[in-house]
Design a protein around this motif. Structure first.
Motif, PDB file in Angstrom:
ATOM      1  N   ARG A 139       1.090  -1.068  -0.005  1.00 54.52           N
ATOM      2  CA  ARG A 139      -0.252   0.256   0.104  1.00 54.52           C
ATOM      3  C   ARG A 139       0.699   1.631   0.097  1.00 54.52           C
ATOM      4  O   ARG A 139       0.393   2.455  -0.453  1.00 54.52           O
ATOM      5  CB  ARG A 139      -1.190   0.356   1.259  1.00 54.52           C
ATOM      6  N   ILE A 140       2.499   1.212   0.209  1.00 61.74           N
ATOM      7  CA  ILE A 140       2.923   2.204   1.069  1.00 61.74           C
ATOM      8  C   ILE A 140       4.258   1.598   0.229  1.00 61.74           C
ATOM      9  O   ILE A 140       5.038   1.079   0.498  1.00 61.74           O
ATOM     10  CB  ILE A 140       2.971   2.448   2.012  1.00 61.74           C
ATOM     11  N   LYS A 141       4.322   2.842  -0.928  1.00 67.51           N
ATOM     12  CA  LYS A 141       5.948   2.125  -1.781  1.00 67.51           C
ATOM     13  C   LYS A 141       6.630   3.956  -1.393  1.00 67.51           C
ATOM     14  O   LYS A 141       6.795   4.680  -2.030  1.00 67.51           O
ATOM     15  CB  LYS A 141       6.110   1.562  -3.383  1.00 67.51           C
ATOM     16  N   PRO A 142       7.975   3.043  -1.462  1.00 68.47           N
ATOM     17  CA  PRO A 142       9.197   4.191  -0.780  1.00 68.47           C
ATOM     18  C   PRO A 142       9.641   5.056  -1.827  1.00 68.47           C
ATOM     19  O   PRO A 142       9.240   4.279  -3.633  1.00 68.47           O
ATOM     20  CB  PRO A 142      10.333   3.498  -0.873  1.00 68.47           C
ATOM     21  N   ASN A 143       9.405   6.263  -2.318  1.00 59.84           N
ATOM     22  CA  ASN A 143       9.772   7.069  -3.083  1.00 59.84           C
ATOM     23  C   ASN A 143      11.009   6.082  -4.347  1.00 59.84           C
ATOM     24  O   ASN A 143      12.124   6.335  -3.471  1.00 59.84           O
ATOM     25  CB  ASN A 143      10.223   8.695  -3.189  1.00 59.84           C
ATOM     26  N   GLY A 144      11.617   6.409  -5.388  1.00 62.22           N
ATOM     27  CA  GLY A 144      12.265   5.306  -6.499  1.00 62.22           C
ATOM     28  C   GLY A 144      12.220   4.573  -6.086  1.00 62.22           C
ATOM     29  O   GLY A 144      12.881   3.436  -7.081  1.00 62.22           O
ATOM     30  N   TYR A 145      11.201   3.993  -5.362  1.00 58.55           N
ATOM     31  CA  TYR A 145      11.414   1.842  -5.393  1.00 58.55           C
ATOM     32  C   TYR A 145      10.236   1.401  -6.231  1.00 58.55           C
ATOM     33  O   TYR A 145       9.244   1.605  -5.347  1.00 58.55           O
ATOM     34  CB  TYR A 145      11.250   1.813  -3.548  1.00 58.55           C
ATOM     35  N   MET A 146      11.431   0.741  -7.531  1.00 55.30           N
ATOM     36  CA  MET A 146      10.776   0.313  -7.716  1.00 55.30           C
ATOM     37  C   MET A 146      10.062  -1.235  -7.902  1.00 55.30           C
ATOM     38  O   MET A 146       8.892  -1.469  -8.694  1.00 55.30           O
ATOM     39  CB  MET A 146      11.425   0.892  -9.419  1.00 55.30           C
ATOM     40  N   ASN A 147      11.047  -1.992  -6.833  1.00 54.27           N
ATOM     41  CA  ASN A 147      10.621  -3.615  -7.532  1.00 54.27           C
ATOM     42  C   ASN A 147      11.653  -4.685  -6.373  1.00 54.27           C
ATOM     43  O   ASN A 147      12.835  -3.602  -5.960  1.00 54.27           O
ATOM     44  CB  ASN A 147      10.766  -4.743  -8.664  1.00 54.27           C
ATOM     45  N   MET A 148      11.467  -5.172  -5.698  1.00 54.87           N
ATOM     46  CA  MET A 148      11.837  -6.060  -4.613  1.00 54.87           C
ATOM     47  C   MET A 148      13.437  -6.426  -4.672  1.00 54.87           C
ATOM     48  O   MET A 148      13.349  -7.127  -5.874  1.00 54.87           O
ATOM     49  CB  MET A 148      10.910  -7.002  -4.050  1.00 54.87           C
ATOM     50  N   ASP A 149      14.195  -6.103  -4.329  1.00 52.04           N
ATOM     51  CA  ASP A 149      15.556  -6.179  -4.284  1.00 52.04           C
ATOM     52  C   ASP A 149      16.156  -7.766  -3.393  1.00 52.04           C
ATOM     53  O   ASP A 149      17.497  -6.999  -3.286  1.00 52.04           O
ATOM     54  CB  ASP A 149      16.229  -4.845  -4.874  1.00 52.04           C
ATOM     55  N   PHE A 150      14.868  -7.675  -2.744  1.00 56.60           N
ATOM     56  CA  PHE A 150      15.344  -8.587  -1.302  1.00 56.60           C
ATOM     57  C   PHE A 150      14.753  -9.579  -1.335  1.00 56.60           C
ATOM     58  O   PHE A 150      13.973  -9.632  -1.567  1.00 56.60           O
ATOM     59  CB  PHE A 150      15.766  -7.746  -0.126  1.00 56.60           C
ATOM     60  N   ALA A 151      15.361 -11.006  -0.784  1.00 59.10           N
ATOM     61  CA  ALA A 151      14.984 -12.324  -0.663  1.00 59.10           C
ATOM     62  C   ALA A 151      15.036 -12.468   1.331  1.00 59.10           C
ATOM     63  O   ALA A 151      15.539 -12.049   2.006  1.00 59.10           O
ATOM     64  CB  ALA A 151      15.633 -13.249  -0.891  1.00 59.10           C
ATOM     65  N   TYR A 152      13.444 -12.890   1.879  1.00 58.17           N
ATOM     66  CA  TYR A 152      13.357 -12.329   3.062  1.00 58.17           C
ATOM     67  C   TYR A 152      12.212 -13.539   3.268  1.00 58.17           C
ATOM     68  O   TYR A 152      11.038 -13.846   3.009  1.00 58.17           O
ATOM     69  CB  TYR A 152      12.740 -11.378   3.616  1.00 58.17           C
ATOM     70  N   THR A 153      12.568 -14.572   4.444  1.00 58.23           N
ATOM     71  CA  THR A 153      11.674 -15.791   5.281  1.00 58.23           C
ATOM     72  C   THR A 153      12.443 -16.028   6.744  1.00 58.23           C
ATOM     73  O   THR A 153      13.063 -15.699   6.686  1.00 58.23           O
ATOM     74  CB  THR A 153      11.354 -16.453   4.628  1.00 58.23           C
ATOM     75  N   ASP A 154      10.662 -15.760   6.886  1.00 54.00           N
ATOM     76  CA  ASP A 154      11.893 -16.122   8.842  1.00 54.00           C
ATOM     77  C   ASP A 154      10.646 -16.955   9.182  1.00 54.00           C
ATOM     78  O   ASP A 154       9.583 -17.010   9.598  1.00 54.00           O
ATOM     79  CB  ASP A 154      11.573 -14.923  10.117  1.00 54.00           C
ATOM     80  N   SER A 155      11.242 -18.358   9.713  1.00 56.93           N
ATOM     81  CA  SER A 155      10.138 -19.407  10.450  1.00 56.93           C
ATOM     82  C   SER A 155      10.391 -19.601  11.735  1.00 56.93           C
ATOM     83  O   SER A 155      11.425 -20.376  12.141  1.00 56.93           O
ATOM     84  CB  SER A 155       9.150 -19.983   8.947  1.00 56.93           C
ATOM     85  N   VAL A 156       9.140 -20.536  12.529  1.00 53.88           N
ATOM     86  CA  VAL A 156       9.396 -21.123  13.871  1.00 53.88           C
ATOM     87  C   VAL A 156       8.706 -22.257  13.484  1.00 53.88           C
ATOM     88  O   VAL A 156       7.286 -22.435  12.972  1.00 53.88           O
ATOM     89  CB  VAL A 156       8.987 -20.677  14.629  1.00 53.88           C
ATOM     90  N   ASP A 157       8.708 -23.805  13.515  1.00 54.37           N
ATOM     91  CA  ASP A 157       8.067 -24.578  13.689  1.00 54.37           C
ATOM     92  C   ASP A 157       8.225 -25.479  15.044  1.00 54.37           C
ATOM     93  O   ASP A 157       9.264 -25.591  15.651  1.00 54.37           O
ATOM     94  CB  ASP A 157       8.858 -25.648  12.632  1.00 54.37           C
ATOM     95  N   PHE A 158       7.451 -26.214  15.689  1.00 50.19           N
ATOM     96  CA  PHE A 158       7.135 -26.219  17.168  1.00 50.19           C
ATOM     97  C   PHE A 158       6.383 -27.637  17.179  1.00 50.19           C
ATOM     98  O   PHE A 158       5.187 -27.359  16.630  1.00 50.19           O
ATOM     99  CB  PHE A 158       6.695 -25.625  18.595  1.00 50.19           C
ATOM    100  N   ARG A 159       6.618 -28.867  17.893  1.00 50.35           N
ATOM    101  CA  ARG A 159       6.248 -30.312  18.096  1.00 50.35           C
ATOM    102  C   ARG A 159       6.111 -29.732  19.804  1.00 50.35           C
ATOM    103  O   ARG A 159       6.861 -29.765  20.681  1.00 50.35           O
ATOM    104  CB  ARG A 159       6.796 -31.647  17.461  1.00 50.35           C
ATOM    105  N   TYR A 160       4.728 -30.173  20.761  1.00 48.54           N
ATOM    106  CA  TYR A 160       4.839 -30.302  21.868  1.00 48.54           C
ATOM    107  C   TYR A 160       3.319 -31.310  22.037  1.00 48.54           C
ATOM    108  O   TYR A 160       3.126 -31.885  21.418  1.00 48.54           O
ATOM    109  CB  TYR A 160       3.516 -29.002  21.933  1.00 48.54           C
TER     110      TYR A 160
END
Length: 308
Positions: free
Chosen positions: A254-275
């Motif tokens: 919804r909000i794109k920084p001025n001059g930033y035209m496309n994603m130039d990064f890759a990111y994932t952060d995940s957690v997995d638990f068994r209880y």
């Protein structure tokens, strides 16, 4: 390497933040919920094998580390309002340099080999780590470590770090961080990795997505990150909780920084638990994170596996 109060944190703090939303949303909506609470018995002892891997690169500097340790937890006291556990801790989970990948992490692992630090942790009756009972002893343990490091620093290879900066950071740890109120929170936050279910209310068969803005490494602006959390009841006496953070597709920002035209990064952060509800302990906990952008990358995983 400059260590400040705001920078010192353990990766376990991420786990707490990922699931803090569950309690709020479960209370607001009229759906069946589930609250996990411990009924631990005194003299119960459990042990976890910790396996850690990390690969870090920033411009010309690169570092990788791989460590395995055994953590032991024993319930030593119980009242109507609290539990007290002794955490016989060693290695990476109590490595106070773990947010600074490089030679200081390796130095602590070398120094700590064969040693244990015994933390007495008070938990609420809901199973939430609340305070460290013997914090004075823990402070003394780490001050002695800092003193040894300062004495050994003149002949220690800490490349590519500047020894003058390392000395200042160690002195800052000794005089500012370790005596401060933030110091015990470092360990409590890290311990949350093994207690993700307690103190939070979940929906039964929860499957929920929430979007929040987050500033990632090397970036001067926040990006929309979607957190998808799922709780499933598995075979008898087991639950599976997993959560993943990843950026929204660029066309949904919804909000794109001025001059930033496309994603130039890759990111994932995940957690997995068994209880296991019968033993009331996590049987496996996994946290993985991957981030890459230009000449910077940080990929790590830490796994706790119950072995006793």
């Amino acid at each position: 390497m400059k260590i400040t109060l705001g920078q010192i944190r353990f990766t376990g703090a991420v786990i707490f933040l990922l699931f803090a939303i569950n309690q709020t949303y479960a209370q607001k909506e009229k759906r069946p919920t589930i609250l996990f609470t411990p009924q631990w018995n005194v003299n119960t002892t459990v042990a976890y094998q910790t396996d850690f891997q990390r690969m870090f690169r920033s411009n010309d500097f690169s570092w990788s580390g791989q460590y395995s340790d055994i953590e032991k937890l024993t319930v030593i006291a119980k009242t109507d309002s609290s539990f007290t556990l002794q955490w016989d801790a060693t290695g990476y989970p109590v490595n106070i340099f773990q947010d600074f990948p490089g030679p200081m992490v390796d130095w602590f692992q070398e120094w700590n080999k064969g040693k244990e630090v015994k933390l007495l942790i008070r938990f609420s009756n809901l199973g939430v780590p609340a305070s460290i009972v013997n914090i004075a002893t823990i402070r003394a343990y780490y001050i002695s470590m800092i003193d040894e490091f300062l004495n050994a620093l003149p002949t220690r290879n800490v490349a590519p770090l500047n020894k003058t900066n390392v000395k200042k950071s160690l002195e800052n740890l000794r005089t500012v961080i370790i005596p401060s109120d933030v110091f015990p929170k470092i360990f409590l936050n890290n311990l949350n990795m093994l207690f993700p279910f307690y103190g939070k209310t979940f929906f039964q068969d929860q499957d929920q997505k929430i979007t929040q803005y987050k500033t990632l490494p090397t970036m001067s602006f926040a990006v929309p990150i979607e957190t998808h959390t799922v709780l499933e009841q598995g075979a008898k006496d087991t639950y599976h909780l997993f959560s993943t953070q990843r950026p929204l597709p660029f066309d949904k920002w919804r909000i794109k920084p001025n001059g930033y035209m496309n994603m130039d990064f890759a990111y994932t952060d995940s957690v997995d638990f068994r209880y296991n509800t019968q033993s009331q302990w996590v049987t496996q906990a996994i946290h993985t994170m991957k981030f890459e952008r230009n000449n910077y990358s940080d990929n790590f995983s830490i796994t706790y596996t119950k072995v006793k």
